[in-house]
Design an enzyme around this catalytic site. Structure first.
Site, PDB file in Angstrom:
ATOM      1  N   ARG A  16     -21.900 -60.106  14.097  1.00  0.00           N
ATOM      2  CA  ARG A  16     -20.825 -60.692  14.895  1.00  0.00           C
ATOM      3  C   ARG A  16     -20.860 -60.192  16.330  1.00  0.00           C
ATOM      4  O   ARG A  16     -20.667 -60.962  17.268  1.00  0.00           O
ATOM      5  CB  ARG A  16     -19.477 -60.367  14.261  1.00  0.00           C
ATOM      6  CG  ARG A  16     -19.229 -61.104  12.974  1.00  0.00           C
ATOM      7  CD  ARG A  16     -17.901 -60.746  12.378  1.00  0.00           C
ATOM      8  NE  ARG A  16     -17.710 -61.413  11.098  1.00  0.00           N
ATOM      9  CZ  ARG A  16     -16.879 -61.014  10.172  1.00  0.00           C
ATOM     10  NH1 ARG A  16     -16.115 -59.940  10.376  1.00  0.00           N
ATOM     11  NH2 ARG A  16     -16.769 -61.664   9.040  1.00  0.00           N
ATOM     12  N   ARG A  89     -33.162 -41.079  12.523  1.00  0.00           N
ATOM     13  CA  ARG A  89     -33.245 -41.208  11.070  1.00  0.00           C
ATOM     14  C   ARG A  89     -34.130 -40.154  10.428  1.00  0.00           C
ATOM     15  O   ARG A  89     -34.059 -39.933   9.218  1.00  0.00           O
ATOM     16  CB  ARG A  89     -33.777 -42.595  10.698  1.00  0.00           C
ATOM     17  CG  ARG A  89     -35.266 -42.751  10.895  1.00  0.00           C
ATOM     18  CD  ARG A  89     -35.708 -44.198  10.735  1.00  0.00           C
ATOM     19  NE  ARG A  89     -37.127 -44.340  10.579  1.00  0.00           N
ATOM     20  CZ  ARG A  89     -38.046 -44.195  11.527  1.00  0.00           C
ATOM     21  NH1 ARG A  89     -37.656 -43.859  12.754  1.00  0.00           N
ATOM     22  NH2 ARG A  89     -39.318 -44.363  11.281  1.00  0.00           N
TER      23      ARG A  89
END
Length: 118
Positions: A16, A89
């Site tokens: 979005r 990560r």
């Protein structure tokens, strides 16, 4: 399951925010990292659940639960780090990998003890 739902919701929010409609997986780099982090966590979830189940039944429930919670925490940190930057990560990735190997060792030890020693 709540972790997978959380990760999926983050992908929806990123879609979005950057106006990327499904089934597109390319777009803004932050969306791509979020999408990839969610996919990576989902790929390993089945392995984690199976190891958690076998180690919990055949090794020790308390130790397995502790390692399971630690694994979930490291995957959350992995997801959060990857969404910010790809290098973010690595630390949690290595930690979660070691925890999976510990769960493998516990599952194997428990199975061997159960089936080989009366």
């Amino acid at each position: 399951v709540l972790f997978l739902a959380y990760f999926a919701m983050q992908v929806i929010y990123a879609r979005r925010k950057y106006k990327i409609s499904p089934p597109e997986t390319k777009g803004h780099p932050e969306f791509e990292r979020t999408f990839r982090a969610q996919a990576n966590c989902s790929e390993y979830f089945l392995i984690f659940i199976c190891l958690l189940w076998v180690a919990g039944i055949f090794f020790h429930q308390g130790v397995t639960a502790a390692f399971g919670l630690l694994y979930l925490y490291t995957r959350l940190k992995y997801f959060q780090g990857y969404a910010v930057a790809a290098q973010g990560r690595l630390g949690p990735l290595y930690a979660s990998g070691w925890l999976l190997w510990l769960l493998v060792a516990m599952a194997v030890a428990g199975l061997l003890a159960h089936f080989l020693w009366p």
